[in-house]
Write a protein that holds these residues in place. Structure first.
Motif, PDB file in Angstrom:
ATOM      1  N   ASN A 199       0.853  -1.171   0.000  1.00 21.82           N
ATOM      2  CA  ASN A 199       0.000   0.000   0.000  1.00 21.82           C
ATOM      3  C   ASN A 199       0.903   1.239   0.000  1.00 21.82           C
ATOM      4  OD1 ASN A 199      -1.422   2.274   1.355  1.00 21.82           O
ATOM      5  ND2 ASN A 199      -3.131   0.828   1.354  1.00 21.82           N
ATOM      6  N   ALA A 200       0.809   2.046  -1.028  1.00 22.90           N
ATOM      7  CA  ALA A 200       1.711   3.184  -1.194  1.00 22.90           C
ATOM      8  C   ALA A 200       1.564   4.215  -0.074  1.00 22.90           C
ATOM      9  CB  ALA A 200       1.479   3.837  -2.556  1.00 22.90           C
ATOM     10  N   ALA A 201       0.341   4.532   0.307  1.00 15.37           N
ATOM     11  CA  ALA A 201       0.124   5.537   1.359  1.00 15.37           C
ATOM     12  C   ALA A 201       0.665   5.050   2.699  1.00 15.37           C
ATOM     13  CB  ALA A 201      -1.360   5.875   1.470  1.00 15.37           C
ATOM     14  N   LYS A 202       0.430   3.783   3.012  1.00 14.02           N
ATOM     15  CA  LYS A 202       0.920   3.255   4.283  1.00 14.02           C
ATOM     16  C   LYS A 202       2.444   3.169   4.282  1.00 14.02           C
ATOM     17  CE  LYS A 202      -3.256   1.227   5.740  1.00 14.02           C
ATOM     18  NZ  LYS A 202      -3.785   0.955   7.018  1.00 14.02           N
ATOM     19  N   LEU A 203       3.019   2.861   3.141  1.00 12.89           N
ATOM     20  CA  LEU A 203       4.473   2.845   3.047  1.00 12.89           C
ATOM     21  C   LEU A 203       5.029   4.243   3.299  1.00 12.89           C
ATOM     22  CD1 LEU A 203       7.139   1.424   2.525  1.00 12.89           C
ATOM     23  CD2 LEU A 203       6.794   1.848   0.072  1.00 12.89           C
ATOM     24  N   ASP A 204       4.388   5.251   2.718  1.00 11.79           N
ATOM     25  CA  ASP A 204       4.828   6.633   2.971  1.00 11.79           C
ATOM     26  C   ASP A 204       4.815   6.936   4.464  1.00 11.79           C
ATOM     27  OD1 ASP A 204       5.284   7.251   0.307  1.00 11.79           O
ATOM     28  OD2 ASP A 204       3.316   8.205   0.023  1.00 11.79           O
ATOM     29  N   ASP A 205       3.747   6.543   5.137  1.00 11.98           N
ATOM     30  CA  ASP A 205       3.640   6.775   6.581  1.00 11.98           C
ATOM     31  C   ASP A 205       4.764   6.066   7.340  1.00 11.98           C
ATOM     32  OD1 ASP A 205       1.364   8.298   6.186  1.00 11.98           O
ATOM     33  OD2 ASP A 205      -0.016   6.676   6.756  1.00 11.98           O
ATOM     34  N   LEU A 206       5.017   4.812   6.973  1.00 15.25           N
ATOM     35  CA  LEU A 206       6.058   4.068   7.666  1.00 15.25           C
ATOM     36  C   LEU A 206       7.438   4.657   7.405  1.00 15.25           C
ATOM     37  CD1 LEU A 206       5.018   0.315   7.355  1.00 15.25           C
ATOM     38  CD2 LEU A 206       4.721   1.862   9.273  1.00 15.25           C
ATOM     39  N   GLN A 207       7.661   5.116   6.194  1.00 16.75           N
ATOM     40  CA  GLN A 207       8.958   5.707   5.878  1.00 16.75           C
ATOM     41  C   GLN A 207       9.200   6.993   6.673  1.00 16.75           C
ATOM     42  OE1 GLN A 207       8.547   5.778   1.586  1.00 16.75           O
ATOM     43  NE2 GLN A 207       9.898   3.999   1.379  1.00 16.75           N
ATOM     44  N   LEU A 208       8.141   7.636   7.096  1.00 15.57           N
ATOM     45  CA  LEU A 208       8.264   8.852   7.909  1.00 15.57           C
ATOM     46  C   LEU A 208       8.437   8.564   9.394  1.00 15.57           C
ATOM     47  CD1 LEU A 208       5.546  11.089   6.221  1.00 15.57           C
ATOM     48  CD2 LEU A 208       8.035  11.328   6.050  1.00 15.57           C
TER      49      LEU A 208
END
Length: 118
Positions: free
Chosen positions: A17-26
């Protein structure tokens, strides 16, 4: 026709999931996974060694079998039946809490599952 951007991202370990990956990367600290291994080590030692939880449950069975079923005494008296049971319950609940905490650290990675929108 305007095509919306995909809601998933392809990685070396599959689609996420691209949005969740963005969150995790932050904000997800992968070092926390290694810390969980450290929390797991004492649990594993207690589960694996002789005279560990397995042996304690077998001892409790022998005690309960005598008290409840009238079986011959097969375990020397060291403590009351209820004390042995209470100690095991407390230890197993502690293990369960530790496993739940470890699962909570891992859950955000499971949440990376991509979802297909209809």
């Amino acid at each position: 026709m305007k095509i919306p951007p995909p809601n998933f991202l392809t990685t070396p370990y599959g689609d996420v999931n691209a949005a969740k990956l963005d969150d995790l990367q932050l904000g997800y600290d992968t070092i926390e996974l290694l810390r969980q291994v450290e929390h797991l080590e004492p649990i594993m030692r207690r589960l694996k060694r002789s005279n560990g939880i397995r042996d304690d449950i077998l001892r409790l069975h022998r005690m309960a079998h005598t008290v409840i079923n009238g079986a011959p005494l097969s375990e020397p008296y060291q403590e009351d039946l209820w004390e042995a049971a209470a100690a095991l319950v407390e230890e197993l609940q502690s293990v369960a809490r530790a496993c739940y905490d470890i699962a909570a650290v891992i859950q955000p990675l499971a949440d990376l599952e991509p979802h297909v929108e209809d």
